[in-house]
Design a protein around this motif. Structure first.
Motif, PDB file in Angstrom:
ATOM      1  N   LYS A  20       0.603  -2.309  -3.791  1.00 44.22           N
ATOM      2  CA  LYS A  20      -0.309  -1.514  -3.566  1.00 44.22           C
ATOM      3  C   LYS A  20      -0.706  -2.705  -1.569  1.00 44.22           C
ATOM      4  O   LYS A  20      -1.092  -1.587  -0.643  1.00 44.22           O
ATOM      5  CB  LYS A  20      -1.339  -1.880  -3.917  1.00 44.22           C
ATOM      6  CG  LYS A  20      -1.642  -1.481  -5.533  1.00 44.22           C
ATOM      7  CD  LYS A  20      -2.787  -2.094  -6.775  1.00 44.22           C
ATOM      8  CE  LYS A  20      -2.394  -1.136  -7.828  1.00 44.22           C
ATOM      9  NZ  LYS A  20      -3.716  -1.884  -8.403  1.00 44.22           N
TER      10      LYS A  20
ATOM     11  N   SER B  29      -1.207  -0.334   1.046  1.00 42.97           N
ATOM     12  CA  SER B  29      -2.782  -0.648   3.234  1.00 42.97           C
ATOM     13  C   SER B  29      -2.095  -0.588   4.066  1.00 42.97           C
ATOM     14  O   SER B  29      -2.569  -0.281   4.479  1.00 42.97           O
ATOM     15  CB  SER B  29      -3.152  -1.979   2.192  1.00 42.97           C
ATOM     16  OG  SER B  29      -4.049  -1.715   3.581  1.00 42.97           O
TER      17      SER B  29
ATOM     18  N   ASN C 179      -2.738   2.501   6.730  1.00 45.93           N
ATOM     19  CA  ASN C 179      -3.376   1.249   8.185  1.00 45.93           C
ATOM     20  C   ASN C 179      -2.929   1.556  10.106  1.00 45.93           C
ATOM     21  O   ASN C 179      -3.102   1.830  10.978  1.00 45.93           O
ATOM     22  CB  ASN C 179      -3.719   0.055   8.462  1.00 45.93           C
ATOM     23  CG  ASN C 179      -4.782  -0.590   7.248  1.00 45.93           C
ATOM     24  OD1 ASN C 179      -5.852   0.307   7.067  1.00 45.93           O
ATOM     25  ND2 ASN C 179      -4.934  -1.288   6.754  1.00 45.93           N
TER      26      ASN C 179
END
Length: 87
Positions: free
Chosen positions: A13, A17, A21
């Protein structure tokens, strides 16, 4: 003796992320990417997908497109939505 490292769901996870980004920073409007529409080649390169995968995204309605002449174009904001929703 070999050491075994375990990757947890939380690790994945966090990686997801961070990757999203970084991709958002690359395609952020106003930072070298002022185009509103992208060609198929640009979308494939941006998402790192094959022509067949892009075709499947079109066929199943995941990614909207516009055809002008023989060229397919994709809205940059639709690519952003796809990234936020997951591929």
């Amino acid at each position: 003796m070999t050491t075994i490292e375990m990757i947890t769901r939380e690790d994945l996870k966090q990686f997801k992320s961070e990757l999203l980004n970084e991709i958002r920073q690359i395609i952020k409007p106003g930072q070298g990417q002022s185009k509103q529409w992208l060609k198929s080649v640009e979308v494939r390169k941006l998402l790192n997908i094959s022509p067949g995968t892009l075709q499947n995204l079109r066929i199943n309605g995941t990614l909207r497109f516009t055809k002008i002449g023989g060229m397919l174009y994709y809205k940059l904001k639709d690519i952003h939505k796809l990234l936020e929703g997951g591929l």
